[in-house]
Design a protein around this motif. Structure first.
Motif, short mmCIF file in Angstrom:
data_model
loop_
_atom_site.label_atom_id
_atom_site.label_comp_id
_atom_site.label_asym_id
_atom_site.label_seq_id
_atom_site.Cartn_x
_atom_site.Cartn_y
_atom_site.Cartn_z
N TRP A 48 0.85 -1.18 0.00
CA TRP A 48 0.00 0.00 0.00
C TRP A 48 0.89 1.23 0.00
N GLY A 49 0.74 2.02 -1.05
CA GLY A 49 1.64 3.17 -1.17
C GLY A 49 3.07 2.65 -1.25
N GLY A 50 3.94 3.13 -0.36
CA GLY A 50 5.33 2.67 -0.35
C GLY A 50 5.61 1.60 0.68
N ASP A 51 4.57 1.13 1.37
CA ASP A 51 4.76 0.12 2.43
C ASP A 51 4.29 -1.25 1.97
N SER A 52 4.82 -2.26 2.63
CA SER A 52 4.35 -3.62 2.37
C SER A 52 4.58 -4.45 3.62
N GLY A 53 3.82 -5.53 3.73
CA GLY A 53 3.98 -6.41 4.87
C GLY A 53 2.86 -7.42 4.97
N LEU A 54 2.95 -8.23 5.99
CA LEU A 54 1.96 -9.27 6.25
C LEU A 54 0.97 -8.74 7.29
N VAL A 55 -0.30 -8.74 6.93
CA VAL A 55 -1.35 -8.24 7.82
C VAL A 55 -2.20 -9.42 8.27
N PRO A 56 -2.21 -9.73 9.57
CA PRO A 56 -3.07 -10.82 10.07
C PRO A 56 -4.54 -10.46 9.86
N THR A 57 -5.30 -11.41 9.37
CA THR A 57 -6.71 -11.17 9.07
C THR A 57 -7.55 -12.32 9.59
N ASN A 58 -8.62 -11.99 10.29
CA ASN A 58 -9.60 -12.97 10.76
C ASN A 58 -10.94 -12.62 10.16
N GLY A 59 -11.72 -13.61 9.83
CA GLY A 59 -13.03 -13.32 9.26
C GLY A 59 -14.00 -14.46 9.36
N LYS A 60 -15.23 -14.14 9.02
CA LYS A 60 -16.32 -15.11 9.01
C LYS A 60 -17.19 -14.80 7.80
N PHE A 61 -17.59 -15.83 7.09
CA PHE A 61 -18.53 -15.64 5.99
C PHE A 61 -19.53 -16.78 5.99
N PHE A 62 -20.61 -16.55 5.28
CA PHE A 62 -21.73 -17.49 5.25
C PHE A 62 -22.02 -17.86 3.80
N ILE A 63 -22.28 -19.12 3.57
CA ILE A 63 -22.66 -19.58 2.24
C ILE A 63 -24.06 -20.15 2.32
N SER A 64 -24.94 -19.63 1.46
CA SER A 64 -26.30 -20.14 1.38
C SER A 64 -26.58 -20.55 -0.06
N LYS A 65 -27.45 -21.52 -0.22
CA LYS A 65 -27.78 -22.06 -1.54
C LYS A 65 -28.86 -21.20 -2.19
N THR A 66 -28.68 -20.84 -3.46
CA THR A 66 -29.71 -20.13 -4.20
C THR A 66 -30.34 -21.00 -5.28
N SER A 67 -29.65 -22.07 -5.69
CA SER A 67 -30.19 -23.06 -6.62
C SER A 67 -29.35 -24.33 -6.49
N ALA A 68 -29.60 -25.30 -7.32
CA ALA A 68 -28.91 -26.59 -7.21
C ALA A 68 -27.39 -26.46 -7.28
N ASN A 69 -26.88 -25.49 -8.06
CA ASN A 69 -25.43 -25.34 -8.17
C ASN A 69 -24.97 -23.88 -8.04
#
Length: 146
Positions: A48-69
């Motif tokens: 980002w800009g002139g910097d770089s590095g490893l950023v720890p990231t935690n997350g949660k997401f949800f998957i729901s079905k909208t059709s057979a595939n």
């Protein structure tokens, strides 16, 4: 006699081919295997800009079905996808706000048991002190279904 047998056989075959779930009571939709809540912890390689590095990231997401595939992914990510066997093809998308613009692109996600693995490539511009700076990020996600 043979015509009656052939007629019954063909009827049974057509019924089984057209309505396989009705005989076993099980769903055969490929999307069902992906439905659930996923959590992950990963490291994002960010520039980002002139910097770089490893950023720890935690997350949660949800998957729901909208059709057979087809599925909808919401939460940390917000997109849709197409299921083909144990693979999920998530659609790239763009998110924007007054703080900048983020473009998300995904590799093919693979499901193994309760583990969904994929790579996310991000890019765009983020604001700092009123100035938009370009950024890129790559993160390998290994998410566990709860």
């Amino acid at each position: 006699m043979m015509n009656r047998f052939l007629s019954l056989f063909l009827s049974a075959l057509l019924f089984t081919a057209c309505f396989p779930d009705s005989l076993s009571g099980e769903k055969s939709d490929e999307a069902d295997a992906f439905v659930g809540t996923y959590t992950f912890s990963a490291g994002a390689n960010v520039t980002w800009g002139g910097d770089s590095g490893l950023v720890p990231t935690n997350g949660k997401f949800f998957i729901s079905k909208t059709s057979a595939n087809e599925v909808r992914i919401s939460g940390y990510y917000s997109t849709t996808g197409t299921v083909d066997g144990k693979n999920l093809y998530m659609k790239a998308y763009t998110s924007s706000s007054s703080d900048g613009v983020c473009n998300y692109a995904f590799s093919v996600a693979t499901l193994s048991g309760k583990t969904l693995s994929f790579r996310v490539d991000e890019g765009g511009k983020l604001k700092y002190n009123g100035v938009l700076y370009p950024y890129t990020s790559t993160m390998n996600v290994t998410a566990l279904r709860e």
